[in-house]
Design a protein around this motif. Structure first.
Motif, mmCIF file in Angstrom:
data_model
loop_
_atom_site.group_PDB
_atom_site.id
_atom_site.type_symbol
_atom_site.label_atom_id
_atom_site.label_comp_id
_atom_site.label_asym_id
_atom_site.label_seq_id
_atom_site.Cartn_x
_atom_site.Cartn_y
_atom_site.Cartn_z
ATOM 1 N N THR A 192 0.969 -1.269 0.080
ATOM 2 C CA THR A 192 0.090 -0.002 -0.013
ATOM 3 C C THR A 192 0.928 1.079 0.057
ATOM 4 O OG1 THR A 192 -1.682 -1.210 1.219
ATOM 5 C CG2 THR A 192 -1.793 1.309 1.288
ATOM 6 N N LEU A 193 0.636 2.242 -1.024
ATOM 7 C CA LEU A 193 1.184 3.683 -0.993
ATOM 8 C C LEU A 193 0.159 4.503 -0.619
ATOM 9 C CD1 LEU A 193 3.211 3.299 -4.080
ATOM 10 C CD2 LEU A 193 3.938 2.937 -1.882
ATOM 11 N N MET A 213 3.147 3.578 -7.710
ATOM 12 C CA MET A 213 2.884 2.126 -7.693
ATOM 13 C C MET A 213 3.520 1.470 -9.118
ATOM 14 S SD MET A 213 2.062 -0.393 -5.858
ATOM 15 C CE MET A 213 0.848 0.074 -4.448
ATOM 16 N N ALA A 214 3.463 2.303 -10.338
ATOM 17 C CA ALA A 214 3.948 1.790 -11.566
ATOM 18 C C ALA A 214 5.191 1.380 -11.390
ATOM 19 C CB ALA A 214 3.508 2.796 -12.483
ATOM 20 N N LEU A 215 6.153 2.042 -10.414
ATOM 21 C CA LEU A 215 7.323 1.647 -10.389
ATOM 22 C C LEU A 215 7.572 0.438 -9.772
ATOM 23 C CD1 LEU A 215 9.015 5.197 -9.561
ATOM 24 C CD2 LEU A 215 9.043 3.930 -11.782
ATOM 25 N N ALA A 216 6.806 0.123 -8.605
ATOM 26 C CA ALA A 216 6.996 -0.805 -7.816
ATOM 27 C C ALA A 216 6.510 -2.260 -8.614
ATOM 28 C CB ALA A 216 5.822 -0.859 -6.707
ATOM 29 N N ILE A 217 5.358 -2.258 -9.450
ATOM 30 C CA ILE A 217 4.985 -3.209 -10.191
ATOM 31 C C ILE A 217 6.131 -3.677 -11.192
ATOM 32 C CG2 ILE A 217 3.462 -3.896 -12.247
ATOM 33 C CD1 ILE A 217 1.430 -2.094 -11.049
ATOM 34 N N ILE A 253 -5.016 -4.391 -8.355
ATOM 35 C CA ILE A 253 -4.663 -3.278 -7.966
ATOM 36 C C ILE A 253 -5.880 -2.211 -7.560
ATOM 37 C CG2 ILE A 253 -4.528 -2.291 -10.351
ATOM 38 C CD1 ILE A 253 -2.051 -0.639 -9.301
ATOM 39 N N HIS A 254 -5.959 -1.570 -6.520
ATOM 40 C CA HIS A 254 -7.098 -0.850 -6.319
ATOM 41 C C HIS A 254 -6.616 0.645 -5.697
ATOM 42 C CE1 HIS A 254 -8.851 -4.854 -5.448
ATOM 43 N NE2 HIS A 254 -7.533 -5.043 -4.800
ATOM 44 N N SER A 293 13.913 -0.508 -3.644
ATOM 45 C CA SER A 293 15.078 0.015 -4.667
ATOM 46 C C SER A 293 14.506 0.933 -5.760
ATOM 47 C CB SER A 293 15.675 -1.359 -5.461
ATOM 48 O OG SER A 293 14.468 -1.888 -6.314
ATOM 49 N N VAL A 294 13.023 0.953 -5.912
ATOM 50 C CA VAL A 294 12.507 1.932 -6.790
ATOM 51 C C VAL A 294 11.889 2.865 -6.288
ATOM 52 C CG1 VAL A 294 12.513 0.187 -8.803
ATOM 53 C CG2 VAL A 294 10.357 0.448 -7.111
ATOM 54 N N LEU A 295 11.311 2.896 -5.086
ATOM 55 C CA LEU A 295 10.502 4.058 -4.380
ATOM 56 C C LEU A 295 11.458 4.943 -3.674
ATOM 57 C CD1 LEU A 295 7.295 1.958 -3.093
ATOM 58 C CD2 LEU A 295 7.749 3.307 -5.171
#
Length: 394
Positions: A192-193, A213-217, A253-254, A293-295
């Motif tokens: 969750t972000l 969240m796109a980066l996390a995906i 994803i929500h 690593s991406v967030l």
């Protein structure tokens, strides 16, 4: 002396009675537990309820015969889950909670997964004559297996110390009577972000929670590919056919509330199927590291929704070898789905997955099991119980 009590129903008739209960995971199973308890209630049978924390559901522990010796834990446990998946699909051709019989097919929600085996187990215990038993027979009937093996975990965590069950456990999931000694686990995580809501005409006033969240995906997709490449590193990969590796599924994803509002929250649901022998903690650490690593410095929450551990039993285990000999199986068989055996095997039980039906017909509209499987299962379960609990069963 307590004489044998002939059951009022055959396994098929008992399945018909059982099938009438809409014991989906979203409902209480107490009415079904009452039915089973009433059916088996007699002086020689001991019934223990292991209630859920909210008291709305229960695992049933039913024993007949002498108490199991805590040192040797002789006898056998027949285990399965009482809950079923929902039956909301419009393709059902009959009432999913009324058994329909057509030729060799017995159709109802849960007929295959796994009311059929439970009918065999309950019927077998109802036939027992305690005076002729040399070791105990137990039933372990859990709740909420379908939503994360929650009842089995609750049983392992809270079972009273005076309840001593046999070490040997047969979990009657539908395997077509193949003897299964290993399966993958299923770890479910939620990422969750949190951002800040604002009018989309003034996006600089808000903080969009969906975009990062796109980066996390993307990072999780990289992890998925890495896990696939590590498949051969597992000593058990050869037993999992075309999927000999850990699978990671970005499942749901929500986020957001309207197209003119900067979204202040986004949740990603992730499913990971671990190979036998793997610990969930190490995998959670890998997921966390991939997201971090991406967030970078952005705050996020990663929580465990449910954790069904993988199961692994040694090839030389006596119960496994006995069942393989009974059905003439010579090769190791595995399944890709998780079962209560993950939790039970971690609590000093020797678990084998072995039951009637085929998972290909389960979790679908018009779920069915063959009457022939129940006939064969009645003989097989009877032989198993005779071997471990008695020398003269009806």
């Amino acid at each position: 002396n307590v004489s044998v009590v002939t059951p009022a129903h055959s396994p098929v008739e008992l399945l018909g009675r059982w099938g009438a209960f809409a014991a989906t995971s979203r409902n209480s199973n107490l009415e079904l537990a009452d039915f089973v308890g009433d059916y088996l209630d007699r002086p020689a049978v001991r019934i223990t309820r292991n209630l859920s924390a909210d008291g709305c559901k229960t695992t049933l522990i039913i024993q007949v015969g002498s108490d199991s010796n805590p040192e040797t834990r002789e006898g056998v446990v027949l285990s399965g889950h009482m809950d079923v998946v929902p039956a909301d699909e419009p393709e059902w051709r009959s009432d999913p909670f009324a058994l329909a019989e057509s030729h060799d097919r017995l159709t109802a929600r849960g007929a295959c997964d796994m009311k059929g085996f439970l009918a065999l187990a309950v019927d077998r215990l109802a036939c027992m004559n305690p005076d002729e038993m040399t070791a105990p027979l137990a039933l372990l009937l859990t709740f909420d297996e379908e939503v994360g093996t929650l009842g089995a975990k609750h049983f392992v965590d809270t079972c009273p110390p005076d309840v001593v069950l046999p070490r040997r456990v047969i979990i009657g999931e539908p395997t077509g009577f193949a003897v299964v000694r290993m399966h993958k686990g299923h770890l479910q995580l939620a990422l969750t972000l949190t951002g800040r809501a604002a009018h989309s005409g003034f996006p600089q006033s808000g903080d969009n929670a969906i975009e990062p969240m796109a980066l996390a995906i993307g990072a999780l997709a990289d992890l998925r590919r890495a896990l696939e490449g590590e498949g051969e590193a597992s000593e058990h990969s050869a037993h999992f056919g075309t999927v000999p590796f850990v699978t990671l599924n970005v499942a749901q994803i929500h986020g957001g509330s309207a197209t003119n509002v900067v979204p202040d929250r986004c949740r990603l649901d992730i499913g990971i199927r671990l190979m036998p022998g793997m610990a969930s903690g190490a995998m959670i650490d890998r997921v966390r590291a991939a997201v971090e690593s991406v967030l970078q410095q952005r705050q996020f929450e990663l929580v465990v929704v449910s954790n069904s551990p993988p199961m692994l039993l040694s090839e030389g285990n006596a119960l496994y070898q006995t069942l393989c000999g009974t059905v003439g199986q010579t090769e190791t068989r595995s399944v890709y789905f998780a079962t209560d055996g993950g939790w039970l095997s971690g609590a000093d039980f020797d678990c084998v997955i072995f039951g009637p039906g085929n998972m290909d017909t389960a979790h679908k509209p018009n779920e069915w099991i063959s009457a022939g499987d129940l006939v064969r299962g009645e003989a097989l379960v009877g032989d198993i119980v005779r071997r471990y609990c008695s020398q003269s069963l009806p």
